[in-house]
Design a protein around this motif. Structure first.
Motif, PDB file in Angstrom:
ATOM      1  N   MET A   1      46.980   2.665   9.537  1.00 58.32           N
ATOM      2  CA  MET A   1      45.974   2.159   8.603  1.00 58.32           C
ATOM      3  C   MET A   1      44.901   1.396   9.378  1.00 58.32           C
ATOM      4  SD  MET A   1      45.168   1.896   5.350  1.00 58.32           S
ATOM      5  CE  MET A   1      46.699   2.152   4.460  1.00 58.32           C
ATOM      6  N   TYR A   2      43.666   1.791   9.224  1.00 57.17           N
ATOM      7  CA  TYR A   2      42.572   1.095   9.903  1.00 57.17           C
ATOM      8  C   TYR A   2      42.258  -0.210   9.180  1.00 57.17           C
ATOM      9  CZ  TYR A   2      41.797   5.408  12.480  1.00 57.17           C
ATOM     10  OH  TYR A   2      41.951   6.499  13.304  1.00 57.17           O
ATOM     11  N   ARG A   3      42.153  -1.299   9.969  1.00 58.60           N
ATOM     12  CA  ARG A   3      41.845  -2.615   9.411  1.00 58.60           C
ATOM     13  C   ARG A   3      40.532  -3.179   9.928  1.00 58.60           C
ATOM     14  NH1 ARG A   3      44.939  -6.984  10.237  1.00 58.60           N
ATOM     15  NH2 ARG A   3      45.024  -6.429  12.455  1.00 58.60           N
ATOM     16  N   ILE A   4      39.959  -2.500  10.909  1.00 58.83           N
ATOM     17  CA  ILE A   4      38.703  -2.962  11.512  1.00 58.83           C
ATOM     18  C   ILE A   4      37.785  -1.759  11.690  1.00 58.83           C
ATOM     19  CG2 ILE A   4      37.626  -4.115  13.488  1.00 58.83           C
ATOM     20  CD1 ILE A   4      41.315  -4.344  13.409  1.00 58.83           C
ATOM     21  N   ILE A   5      36.504  -1.952  11.426  1.00 52.70           N
ATOM     22  CA  ILE A   5      35.491  -0.939  11.717  1.00 52.70           C
ATOM     23  C   ILE A   5      34.466  -1.576  12.638  1.00 52.70           C
ATOM     24  CG2 ILE A   5      33.690   0.575  10.801  1.00 52.70           C
ATOM     25  CD1 ILE A   5      35.217   0.612   8.146  1.00 52.70           C
ATOM     26  N   THR A   6      34.177  -0.943  13.773  1.00 50.83           N
ATOM     27  CA  THR A   6      33.068  -1.390  14.608  1.00 50.83           C
ATOM     28  C   THR A   6      31.882  -0.448  14.376  1.00 50.83           C
ATOM     29  OG1 THR A   6      33.605  -0.072  16.591  1.00 50.83           O
ATOM     30  CG2 THR A   6      34.688  -2.225  16.354  1.00 50.83           C
ATOM     31  N   VAL A   7      30.702  -1.009  14.329  1.00 52.55           N
ATOM     32  CA  VAL A   7      29.486  -0.230  14.107  1.00 52.55           C
ATOM     33  C   VAL A   7      28.529  -0.487  15.262  1.00 52.55           C
ATOM     34  CG1 VAL A   7      27.546   0.244  12.572  1.00 52.55           C
ATOM     35  CG2 VAL A   7      29.787  -0.380  11.602  1.00 52.55           C
ATOM     36  N   GLU A   8      28.386   0.483  16.131  1.00 47.85           N
ATOM     37  CA  GLU A   8      27.393   0.443  17.196  1.00 47.85           C
ATOM     38  C   GLU A   8      26.239   1.311  16.749  1.00 47.85           C
ATOM     39  OE1 GLU A   8      25.581  -0.892  19.280  1.00 47.85           O
ATOM     40  OE2 GLU A   8      27.005  -1.145  20.944  1.00 47.85           O
ATOM     41  N   ARG A   9      25.046   1.109  17.338  1.00 45.50           N
ATOM     42  CA  ARG A   9      23.893   1.792  16.780  1.00 45.50           C
ATOM     43  C   ARG A   9      22.709   1.831  17.718  1.00 45.50           C
ATOM     44  NH1 ARG A   9      24.249  -2.764  18.350  1.00 45.50           N
ATOM     45  NH2 ARG A   9      23.113  -4.536  17.505  1.00 45.50           N
ATOM     46  N   GLU A  10      21.841   2.800  17.465  1.00 44.06           N
ATOM     47  CA  GLU A  10      20.508   2.784  18.040  1.00 44.06           C
ATOM     48  C   GLU A  10      19.681   1.764  17.265  1.00 44.06           C
ATOM     49  OE1 GLU A  10      18.938   6.729  17.793  1.00 44.06           O
ATOM     50  OE2 GLU A  10      20.012   7.406  19.589  1.00 44.06           O
ATOM     51  N   PHE A  11      18.807   1.082  17.972  1.00 44.51           N
ATOM     52  CA  PHE A  11      17.983   0.077  17.325  1.00 44.51           C
ATOM     53  C   PHE A  11      17.065   0.731  16.291  1.00 44.51           C
ATOM     54  CE2 PHE A  11      14.250  -2.641  16.952  1.00 44.51           C
ATOM     55  CZ  PHE A  11      14.853  -3.869  16.725  1.00 44.51           C
ATOM     56  N   GLY A  12      17.018   0.118  15.105  1.00 49.87           N
ATOM     57  CA  GLY A  12      16.157   0.619  14.051  1.00 49.87           C
ATOM     58  C   GLY A  12      16.806   1.658  13.157  1.00 49.87           C
ATOM     59  N   SER A  13      18.055   2.010  13.427  1.00 47.47           N
ATOM     60  CA  SER A  13      18.716   3.059  12.641  1.00 47.47           C
ATOM     61  C   SER A  13      19.208   2.561  11.282  1.00 47.47           C
ATOM     62  CB  SER A  13      19.889   3.655  13.421  1.00 47.47           C
ATOM     63  OG  SER A  13      20.892   2.678  13.651  1.00 47.47           O
ATOM     64  N   GLY A  14      19.112   1.252  11.040  1.00 45.65           N
ATOM     65  CA  GLY A  14      19.552   0.702   9.756  1.00 45.65           C
ATOM     66  C   GLY A  14      21.036   0.432   9.696  1.00 45.65           C
ATOM     67  N   ALA A  15      21.705   0.418  10.842  1.00 44.82           N
ATOM     68  CA  ALA A  15      23.158   0.267  10.855  1.00 44.82           C
ATOM     69  C   ALA A  15      23.604  -1.099  10.360  1.00 44.82           C
ATOM     70  CB  ALA A  15      23.696   0.507  12.263  1.00 44.82           C
ATOM     71  N   GLY A  16      22.788  -2.129  10.554  1.00 42.33           N
ATOM     72  CA  GLY A  16      23.161  -3.453  10.067  1.00 42.33           C
ATOM     73  C   GLY A  16      23.287  -3.484   8.559  1.00 42.33           C
ATOM     74  N   GLN A  17      22.313  -2.884   7.890  1.00 39.09           N
ATOM     75  CA  GLN A  17      22.353  -2.811   6.425  1.00 39.09           C
ATOM     76  C   GLN A  17      23.520  -1.943   5.972  1.00 39.09           C
ATOM     77  OE1 GLN A  17      19.270  -0.490   4.352  1.00 39.09           O
ATOM     78  NE2 GLN A  17      18.939  -2.278   3.035  1.00 39.09           N
ATOM     79  N   ILE A  18      23.743  -0.856   6.655  1.00 39.21           N
ATOM     80  CA  ILE A  18      24.855   0.033   6.325  1.00 39.21           C
ATOM     81  C   ILE A  18      26.190  -0.697   6.495  1.00 39.21           C
ATOM     82  CG2 ILE A  18      26.109   2.081   7.121  1.00 39.21           C
ATOM     83  CD1 ILE A  18      23.278   3.284   7.715  1.00 39.21           C
ATOM     84  N   ALA A  19      26.326  -1.445   7.582  1.00 41.06           N
ATOM     85  CA  ALA A  19      27.562  -2.194   7.820  1.00 41.06           C
ATOM     86  C   ALA A  19      27.799  -3.227   6.722  1.00 41.06           C
ATOM     87  CB  ALA A  19      27.499  -2.883   9.183  1.00 41.06           C
ATOM     88  N   SER A  20      26.734  -3.883   6.290  1.00 43.43           N
ATOM     89  CA  SER A  20      26.844  -4.875   5.215  1.00 43.43           C
ATOM     90  C   SER A  20      27.305  -4.222   3.917  1.00 43.43           C
ATOM     91  CB  SER A  20      25.498  -5.566   5.020  1.00 43.43           C
ATOM     92  OG  SER A  20      25.558  -6.497   3.960  1.00 43.43           O
ATOM     93  N   GLN A  21      26.698  -3.084   3.589  1.00 38.85           N
ATOM     94  CA  GLN A  21      27.088  -2.375   2.366  1.00 38.85           C
ATOM     95  C   GLN A  21      28.510  -1.838   2.464  1.00 38.85           C
ATOM     96  OE1 GLN A  21      23.976   0.553   2.086  1.00 38.85           O
ATOM     97  NE2 GLN A  21      22.438  -0.918   1.391  1.00 38.85           N
ATOM     98  N   LEU A  22      28.896  -1.414   3.656  1.00 35.08           N
ATOM     99  CA  LEU A  22      30.247  -0.917   3.879  1.00 35.08           C
ATOM    100  C   LEU A  22      31.274  -2.034   3.690  1.00 35.08           C
ATOM    101  CD1 LEU A  22      32.098   1.414   4.844  1.00 35.08           C
ATOM    102  CD2 LEU A  22      31.587   0.696   7.201  1.00 35.08           C
ATOM    103  N   ALA A  23      30.978  -3.204   4.244  1.00 33.84           N
ATOM    104  CA  ALA A  23      31.882  -4.344   4.093  1.00 33.84           C
ATOM    105  C   ALA A  23      32.014  -4.734   2.619  1.00 33.84           C
ATOM    106  CB  ALA A  23      31.388  -5.531   4.918  1.00 33.84           C
ATOM    107  N   ASP A  24      30.891  -4.723   1.905  1.00 38.65           N
ATOM    108  CA  ASP A  24      30.932  -5.032   0.471  1.00 38.65           C
ATOM    109  C   ASP A  24      31.803  -4.023  -0.274  1.00 38.65           C
ATOM    110  OD1 ASP A  24      29.327  -7.235   0.774  1.00 38.65           O
ATOM    111  OD2 ASP A  24      27.480  -6.224   0.157  1.00 38.65           O
TER     112      ASP A  24
END
Length: 225
Positions: A1-24
């Protein structure tokens, strides 16, 4: 069972917003700006208001530290005084915080070397987000960057990440084999989130993928604290 997700990204790809929505969506803790604050607290330096530091490539320390400190923030992010601590200490503190966050579980961690530090954790799902250059510029324009500034950031920030990863992990960024999933965010945030969750849940019903065997880091972070 996965308990942690790491999100690496190219700058400007919107990954920060995606990570926030994913956590929610998962009801998990988001370690993005919270990670920055915790690193600052442990290092006894100030985490000041955003949008004060001009984005530019300058000294080696500030270039490497900006890559690590910024997280997903596509707005400018202030740095502490480099006299307070060096970049090695800075990265070591980040590793310590991330290891503790991973031990607690149920969290999404954005950038800052997380997929490298947690590469041998079997309950961690690693994602890399990328996008076409035009899409990254569009996303940056949406948060208030001028066209010229957006283009300059897209052309320089990831170059600095390449330097950072080579320096601290002796790896070529992005390290493709490290990720369970690499996804183009031009398909839209909701599609990205659905793909991440579907892939993660699908792998949970299998024996898993071994992502260990990463080469010895050029710098032993553990010995620098």
């Amino acid at each position: 069972m996965y308990r942690i997700i790491t999100v690496e990204r190219e700058f400007g790809s919107g990954a920060g917003q995606i990570a926030s929505q994913l956590a929610d969506r998962l009801g998990w803790k988001l370690w993005d700006h919270a990670l920055t604050e915790e690193i600052a607290r442990r290092s006894q330096v100030e985490c000041a208001a955003v949008e004060q530091l001009e984005e530019r490539v300058d000294s080696t320390f500030r270039r490497l530290a900006k890559v690590f400190w910024r997280g997903s923030y596509e707005r400018a992010m202030p740095l502490p005084d480099e006299r307070a601590f060096d970049c090695d200490c800075f990265v070591a503190t980040g590793k310590e915080v991330m290891k503790q966050a991973a031990a607690a579980g149920n969290c999404v961690i954005v950038g800052r070397g997380a997929p490298y530090f947690l590469r041998e954790e079997p309950d961690t799902f690693h994602v890399f987000c990328y996008a076409p250059r035009a899409e990254k510029i569009r996303r940056l324009r949406e948060i208030g960057k001028s066209a010229k500034e957006a283009e300059e950031l897209v052309d320089t920030v990831d170059r600095d990440r390449i330097i950072f990863v080579k320096h601290y992990f002796n790896a070529d960024w992005p390290t493709r084999w490290l990720y369970h999933l690499m996804i183009n965010t031009a398909i839209g945030n909701e599609n990205v989130i659905s793909t991440i969750l579907n892939t993660m849940h699908g792998l949970e019903h299998k024996s898993g993928i071994n992502l260990t065997g990463f080469p010895q880091a050029q710098h032993e972070i553990e010995s620098q604290r």
